[in-house]
Design an enzyme around this catalytic site. Sequence first.
Site, mmCIF file in Angstrom:
data_model
loop_
_atom_site.group_PDB
_atom_site.id
_atom_site.type_symbol
_atom_site.label_atom_id
_atom_site.label_comp_id
_atom_site.label_asym_id
_atom_site.label_seq_id
_atom_site.Cartn_x
_atom_site.Cartn_y
_atom_site.Cartn_z
ATOM 1 N N LYS A 1 40.927 41.188 38.704
ATOM 2 C CA LYS A 1 39.649 41.061 39.391
ATOM 3 C C LYS A 1 38.754 39.730 39.736
ATOM 4 C CE LYS A 1 38.086 46.094 39.860
ATOM 5 N NZ LYS A 1 39.256 46.307 39.375
ATOM 6 N N TRP B 1 41.702 39.851 44.628
ATOM 7 C CA TRP B 1 42.532 40.514 43.702
ATOM 8 C C TRP B 1 43.446 39.801 42.949
ATOM 9 C CZ3 TRP B 1 41.669 46.197 46.191
ATOM 10 C CH2 TRP B 1 39.971 47.224 45.676
#
Length: 555
Positions: free
Chosen positions: A448, A453
């Site tokens: 993250k 992501w």
Amino acid sequence: MQSTMQDVPLLISRILTHGSTIHGASQVTTWTDGASGEGEPHRRSFAEIGDRAAQLAHALRDELAIADDDRVATLMWNNAEHVEAYFAIPAMGAVLHTLNLRLPPEQLTWIVRHAADRVLIVNGSLIPLLAPLLPHLTTVEHVVVSGPGDRAPLAGATARVHEYEELIAGRPTAYDWPELDERQAAALCYTSGTTGDPKGVVYSHRSIYLHSMQVNMAQSMGLTDQDTSLIVVPQFHVNAWGLPHATFMTGVNMLMPDRFLQPVPLAEMIERERPTHAAAVPTIWQGLLAELTARPRDVTSLTQVTIGGSACPPALMEAFDRLGMRVCHAWGMTETSPLGTVARPPAHVIGTPEEFAYRLTQGRFPAGVEARLTGPGGERLPHDGESAGELEVRGNWIAGAYYNGPDAEPLRPADKFSPDGWLKTGDVGTISPDGFLTLTDRAKDVIKSGGEWISSVELENALMAHPDVAEAAVVAVPDDKWGERPLATVVLREGAAADFTTLRAFLAAEGGIAKWQLPERWTVIESVPKTSVGKFDKKVLRRRYADGDLDVTRL
Ligand code: ADP
């Protein structure tokens, strides 16, 4: 209106009886080291397995007083005796508990006690592993030893020690298998705990029966009695992906490697026994590929290879394609028996460039498994091949809870089961409108970075496509500016010349990795740490980084 159909319970004893009669001539071939130490096949027909399973059931009932749902554990390699145990124990109404022999000793001890195993069948070669644990396995009353290995370390054990062959010898080769409730427990398997404590999944006769039919479907593994399957995936790892049960339904011959799981004996087994199918996790195939590249052999019999357990790197699939072994990618978990998806491309892409892309997905959901995707805020996401969320599944062979002891309610932790009973897989990915799953990561492994992501799997696959890279694992490490950033840990091939700058440039140029996703932290490691079932153990890498054990270069 009630149906007018018969309601015959779906039982393991039925699979056993069918396999050992109708397919009685099919064989289980177990690899042994032989008298000369050369490697020697030992053959037993399905008919003999049926006879001996009946003898084992008599011995367990009459000699060791196993009754009802008592647990009988196995600490065994893949071999004919383990197949006998696979059928005898559930068919008589008891519960087979397969123990993962690669677990750390404390976990094994915990699991045996948690399951309250009364009998433990062990391969002689695993006595050195069992003997020091045995004083702590307080529920185990009997140890049954099968196959070669020094028995001396078991002397003085409180549990009674028996020889498998002596125990079953002379007993009747028929057993009046009871008509059980198909929903009752047949087998127990603990998750390997890659991302937490082991949890017990209890399969029913019904779930195993239906799962076996799925394994046998043409769009799944689709094998017949003309096939021989080299079952490398351990029988303690989710019932060897259901293969021993499925093969008894269809008469597929089994080739069992026992403890000979290294690349050289595996290559030898393939050359000499000529299996048509094989099943194992990617790590095994990486090793075999290196061996076959160094010392080519005739492996032309092996035309179908099922790979699952972790993502199959594209470079590995291509390399096996070149050897004539067609890889079929599959996804599953202990909680899903394990077959969730199998990547057989749809008819309209066969022979087109799109076919390979389909084969690289985790695969398509069968009718027995329903899937849905849940976004970070709990919202349902469309199956459009783009929206990525956590995968949830339900179906006829999917766990709805975990074992929590004989008298306790089963466990349904909120992070594993939705309020409406679906299994939360912990896997993140997309589903296409035609039902193909593409995993981008495990929820716990995804990086993250600054609110976006990064898929660790995508970076690993791109790295492993470089000729100098033998293996690569990417983990998230804390970063002051971005929250988390990727750390690339790389295992180089012998004599490799590539440096980190070259690899980073390769990721951008050849791997198609966006600039902001490129790792700036790099390190070379000797080998990627693996879990008990051969998956990358990223917990260990994260810990090593946190402890300052890795020599990290920052680009
Ligand atoms: P553990 O969860 O302890 O590792 P399992 O064998 O049950 O033990 O692992 C299931 C997990 O393995 C899945 O949730 C998924 O993350 C991973 N997995 C299995 N097959 C694949 C695959 N083909 N591609 C990517 N990941 C996979």
